[in-house]
Design a protein around this motif. Sequence first.
Motif, PDB file in Angstrom:
ATOM      1  N   ASP A  82       1.071  -3.106   5.832  1.00 33.51           N
ATOM      2  CA  ASP A  82       0.715  -2.633   4.491  1.00 33.51           C
ATOM      3  C   ASP A  82       1.390  -3.424   3.378  1.00 33.51           C
ATOM      4  O   ASP A  82       1.435  -2.989   2.248  1.00 33.51           O
ATOM      5  CB  ASP A  82       1.114  -1.160   4.348  1.00 33.51           C
TER       6      ASP A  82
ATOM      7  N   ILE B 226       0.865  -1.180   0.000  1.00 30.71           N
ATOM      8  CA  ILE B 226       0.000   0.000   0.000  1.00 30.71           C
ATOM      9  C   ILE B 226       0.904   1.234   0.000  1.00 30.71           C
ATOM     10  O   ILE B 226       1.840   1.315   0.807  1.00 30.71           O
ATOM     11  CB  ILE B 226      -0.928   0.029   1.242  1.00 30.71           C
ATOM     12  N   ASP B 227       0.625   2.179  -0.888  1.00 31.08           N
ATOM     13  CA  ASP B 227       1.504   3.342  -1.040  1.00 31.08           C
ATOM     14  C   ASP B 227       1.444   4.232   0.199  1.00 31.08           C
ATOM     15  O   ASP B 227       0.362   4.675   0.587  1.00 31.08           O
ATOM     16  CB  ASP B 227       1.092   4.150  -2.281  1.00 31.08           C
ATOM     17  N   ALA B 228       2.617   4.516   0.778  1.00 25.31           N
ATOM     18  CA  ALA B 228       2.732   5.433   1.932  1.00 25.31           C
ATOM     19  C   ALA B 228       1.545   5.252   2.879  1.00 25.31           C
ATOM     20  O   ALA B 228       0.818   6.197   3.196  1.00 25.31           O
ATOM     21  CB  ALA B 228       2.816   6.877   1.448  1.00 25.31           C
ATOM     22  N   PHE B 229       1.353   4.038   3.328  1.00 23.51           N
ATOM     23  CA  PHE B 229       0.102   3.586   3.960  1.00 23.51           C
ATOM     24  C   PHE B 229      -0.500   4.558   4.981  1.00 23.51           C
ATOM     25  O   PHE B 229      -1.585   5.093   4.782  1.00 23.51           O
ATOM     26  CB  PHE B 229       0.342   2.219   4.596  1.00 23.51           C
TER      27      PHE B 229
HETATM   28 MG   LIG Z   1       3.866   0.711   1.804  1.00 23.87          MG
END
Ligand SMILES: [Mg+2]
Length: 361
Positions: free
Chosen positions: A115, A18-21
């Motif tokens: 994440d 997950i991007d920059a969770f």
């Molecule tokens: Mg991440």
Amino acid sequence: MTEFLQAVDHRKILHVDIDAFYAQVEMRDNPKLKTVPLGIGRDPDQHHGHGVIATANYLARKAGVHSAMGSIEAKRACPDLVFVAPDFDKYRQISVQIHAIYHEFTDTIEPVALDEAYLDVTENKMASPTLAAQLRHRIWQETGLTCSVGVSYNKVLAKLGSEHHKPNGVTVIPRELAQDFMLALPIKAFRGVGEKTLEKFQKLGVKDGRDLHAMSLDDLRVYFGSFGDVLYWQARATHFSPVKDRSVRQSVGKESTFEFALHDRQQVEAAFKELAEKVVQNMEKRKLLGRTLTVKIRDDDFHTQTKGITLADTFDLDPAFMTRQAMLIFDDCYPDEFSVRLLGLTFSNIVPQKYEAVTLF
Ligand SMILES: [Mg+2]
């Protein structure tokens, strides 16, 4: 060996990140944060200079803020940085939501962080790039979050894939491109290469996968011990480690049925204590914690009651404490006489005690 290699090379593995969770979750929940550099961590001005950045959004990253950076240092790098204190409870809940989506695709799931996870989708008949696209769509639909996915036939390549196009991207590394991908890879991007290994490589003049590929297995063993084998195979786009099924269970519990109904409060307490001990053992073995403890009681008339307590934080794995909580519920259900045939104790709202680091073999 060839047969074994063919077998492991036919796997279909996804690495989901997950991007920059934490930052993305906070921006989702407060869209004003989308247009400012954001650090998830305590504001040093309000906490006597303490605090560490857990995650930063991409605006903050551009300004040089990164995770594990001290909050003061982060503020120095980016004076406009907006601090939001982390809400791990919220992140855990979203992680559970995302895991439920993973289970729509496979049950072989290895979480590596809240994440991040590896999924083995070999059994799924659909092509892996299609699966990656569907998975990303499902996560977006359910949580409003974007992720990056790497698709390949082993964990190392899948992970490198998810790092390749970040944020919000998919990278597929098929067998026929894998060798070239590894040859071009800077040496510091190889799995398990930390600062010490990097120093050794610098002295040896090894800069990338191509230089590494040129080293013999014997030499690698001399310099790096058993890690030399890992490096040797990585340079050949080969990695054997399976996706270790450590998907988070939904609940862990235990029940006892009694041949002779219990009428005595002390007997009930003893039975709960025994159940609590077994449940704790099981939780410890699986390295899990739970936030909800549910008590099940069935009486002689086959009337069943289930009641639970949910804590803000996870329960301590303490049988005495669990027994006391269970007795509170029991006394509430049966203040007077009773005739009990079955008792059960179950933890749900489960989270891992901690995520283990990725191991190479
Ligand atoms: Mg991440």
